[in-house]
Scaffold this motif. Structure first.
Motif, PDB file in Angstrom:
ATOM      1  N   MET A 339       0.794  -1.289  -0.139  1.00  0.00           N
ATOM      2  CA  MET A 339      -0.046  -0.117  -0.004  1.00  0.00           C
ATOM      3  C   MET A 339       0.760   1.273  -0.053  1.00  0.00           C
ATOM      4  O   MET A 339       0.267   2.284  -0.341  1.00  0.00           O
ATOM      5  N   SER A 375      -0.858   8.424  -0.123  1.00  0.00           N
ATOM      6  CA  SER A 375      -0.798   6.954  -0.018  1.00  0.00           C
ATOM      7  C   SER A 375      -0.859   6.337   1.492  1.00  0.00           C
ATOM      8  O   SER A 375      -1.124   5.565   1.944  1.00  0.00           O
ATOM      9  N   ASP A 378      -4.248   4.981   3.060  1.00  0.00           N
ATOM     10  CA  ASP A 378      -4.326   3.569   2.624  1.00  0.00           C
ATOM     11  C   ASP A 378      -3.410   2.724   3.214  1.00  0.00           C
ATOM     12  O   ASP A 378      -3.744   1.693   3.823  1.00  0.00           O
ATOM     13  N   SER A 382      -4.526  -0.192   6.229  1.00  0.00           N
ATOM     14  CA  SER A 382      -3.875  -1.708   5.991  1.00  0.00           C
ATOM     15  C   SER A 382      -3.200  -2.095   7.439  1.00  0.00           C
ATOM     16  O   SER A 382      -2.912  -3.233   7.571  1.00  0.00           O
ATOM     17  N   LEU A 393     -10.705   8.861   4.016  1.00  0.00           N
ATOM     18  CA  LEU A 393     -10.607   8.025   2.814  1.00  0.00           C
ATOM     19  C   LEU A 393     -11.868   8.146   1.990  1.00  0.00           C
ATOM     20  O   LEU A 393     -12.227   8.123   0.850  1.00  0.00           O
ATOM     21  N   GLY A 399     -10.742   6.934  -2.582  1.00  0.00           N
ATOM     22  CA  GLY A 399     -10.135   6.531  -1.143  1.00  0.00           C
ATOM     23  C   GLY A 399     -10.954   5.148  -0.693  1.00  0.00           C
ATOM     24  O   GLY A 399     -10.086   4.272  -0.068  1.00  0.00           O
ATOM     25  N   LYS A 400     -12.102   4.944  -1.001  1.00  0.00           N
ATOM     26  CA  LYS A 400     -12.732   3.617  -0.380  1.00  0.00           C
ATOM     27  C   LYS A 400     -12.324   2.511  -1.165  1.00  0.00           C
ATOM     28  O   LYS A 400     -12.706   1.388  -0.779  1.00  0.00           O
ATOM     29  N   SER A 402      -8.924   2.224  -1.874  1.00  0.00           N
ATOM     30  CA  SER A 402      -7.435   1.931  -1.818  1.00  0.00           C
ATOM     31  C   SER A 402      -6.738   2.778  -2.775  1.00  0.00           C
ATOM     32  O   SER A 402      -5.631   2.169  -3.197  1.00  0.00           O
ATOM     33  N   ALA A 404      -6.541   6.212  -2.958  1.00  0.00           N
ATOM     34  CA  ALA A 404      -6.625   7.737  -2.807  1.00  0.00           C
ATOM     35  C   ALA A 404      -5.694   8.266  -3.464  1.00  0.00           C
ATOM     36  O   ALA A 404      -5.878   9.622  -3.607  1.00  0.00           O
TER      37      ALA A 404
END
Length: 426
Positions: A339, A375, A378, A382, A393, A399-400, A402, A404
């Motif tokens: 991520m 980043s 995200d 994680s 997010l 954003g939702k 992953s 963003a």
């Protein structure tokens, strides 16, 4: 570009270095869950696991340097930190994962031996190849890779053409393209591109090839060969997973599904063929990763051969130790690292692949900084901090999903180039 024997040897070598443990395990289960949306999932998966990695090879062909050149236009210090992180991630996650998968699928079911013994022998052989790196292209390209490709293609072809009445289940994914895109992260192919692309270039120079344009043409052509091979295999394995969705337990594991596919397509010899497949795919990837890491350390330490050997040995020892963990545990551990490092890697690949007119030093600096900043949410999500960053997010575009970082990076690149265009005209 031209396609000849040398092109296909280098292309098969690239294919084999890309195609490892994750490349085998991920597509079938993705197809199983995607069902009737398998083509949309394939599209997303191919973007992150084929298109971007091959653009990474194109970028290497343009630069013809080391991995340090990928980020040096941001700053030399950032480039060094980025490279160290990538190589550290590579030798502690995807490389050991290849040994773990090989043990679970190809060794333990037949011989019942310990993971320590498998990893020990496995990385001893990896070390042997790495220390004989001048022969890597010919060994991988002429012998191991064609066998690997033929076995995989057999499973794909028999599955696709042997299913007379395909029944595709409904998809379990709300956003198949995005799911495929993010699942493609786990192949590590984008990271693999910046690591093994340099291995190919250095190997060519060791063989005596020095002409810049010839190397560029050869690398791009071989990248196309490797990319086509990856596309055929990924799409075929995803479709196979979708085809057999009604015949297997929906909760089956990645390894379990791959075993089922091989048995259903190749019959009684399926398990043996799969063992060969797994061993070859994983082994060639581990060789590429360890060689790339050793090349990097050799380069930053004054072309020291001793640094190359020591790094190769340390990388193989780490592989033995980390290879004791369960495959799925290694996959879960890899998520936070991906991520954070994957968006930066994708942006650097794209910036290095497009014409210099659109990528000034200022563009590199600002776009990469924006990518890192966006980043972080995200990454935090994680590692279990999802509740804290969820409002952020949800507010950020994509954003939702992953992703963003994606739109901010693209918009930043556009704004900088528009500003530069206006400035030049004035």
């Amino acid at each position: 570009m031209r396609f000849n024997k040398e092109t296909f040897v280098a292309g098969f070598a690239l294919f084999s270095m890309f195609f490892g443990a994750g490349n085998l395990m991920l597509p079938p289960l993705l197809g199983l869950k995607a069902g009737e949306s398998w083509s949309m999932v394939t599209l997303g998966f191919v973007i992150s696991a084929v298109l971007i990695p091959i653009l990474g090879i194109v970028a290497h062909a343009r630069l013809q340097g080391t991995m340090l050149d990928f980020a040096k236009r941001v700053s030399p210090g950032f480039s060094l930190v980025y490279c160290v992180l990538v190589y550290l991630i590579s030798i502690t996650l995807p490389s050991p994962r290849t040994a773990s998968v090989t043990h679970e699928m190809a060794i333990q079911p037949f011989f019942g031996t310990s993971a320590w013994l498998t990893s020990g022998i496995y990385f001893a052989l990896v070390l042997l190849f790495v220390l004989n790196r001048s022969k890597i292209l010919s060994l991988l390209g002429k012998f191991l890779s064609p066998i690997l490709f033929i076995v995989i293609l057999s499973i794909v072809a028999l599955g696709v053409f042997g299913t007379l009445d395909p029944t595709l289940n409904p998809s379990t994914f709300e956003t198949p393209v995005v799911t495929g895109l993010l699942e493609g992260y786990q192949t590590f192919d984008a990271i693999g591109a910046v690591v093994v692309g340099g291995v190919i270039i250095i190997s060519l120079k060791i063989k005596g090839e020095e002409n810049f344009e010839r190397i560029r043409s050869l690398i791009i052509s071989s990248g196309i060969v490797a990319g086509f091979g990856l596309f055929i295999i990924y799409a075929g394995m995803i479709y196979n997973g979708a085809l057999f969705g009604a015949e297997v337990d929906p909760n089956i594991s990645r390894i379990g599904l791959l075993s089922e596919l091989s048995l259903k397509t190749l019959g009684n010899i399926g398990r043996s063929c799969l063992s060969v497949l797994v061993g070859l795919a994983c082994f060639t990837t581990a060789v590429g990763i360890v060689t790339g890491t050793a090349d990097f350390m050799k380069g930053i330490l004054g072309e020291s051969k001793k640094a190359y050997v020591i790094t190769a040995i340390v990388g193989c020892i780490l592989g033995v130790v980390m290879g004791q963990f369960d495959v799925h545990y290694i996959i879960d551990v890899a998520v936070p690292a991906l991520m954070l490092i994957y968006p930066i890697t994708i942006v650097l690949i794209l910036l290095n692949a497009i014409p210099d007119n659109f990528t000034s030093d200022l563009t590199f600096k600002i776009v990469v900084i924006v990518t890192i900043i966006f980043s972080i949410p995200d990454f935090l999500a994680s590692i279990g901090m999802g509740a804290s960053v969820q409002p952020l997010l949800e507010a950020l575009p994509l954003g939702k999903y992953s992703l963003a970082w994606l739109l901010p990076a693209v918009v930043t690149w556009i704004i900088i180039n528009l500003f530069s265009l206006v400035k030049r005209k004035s």
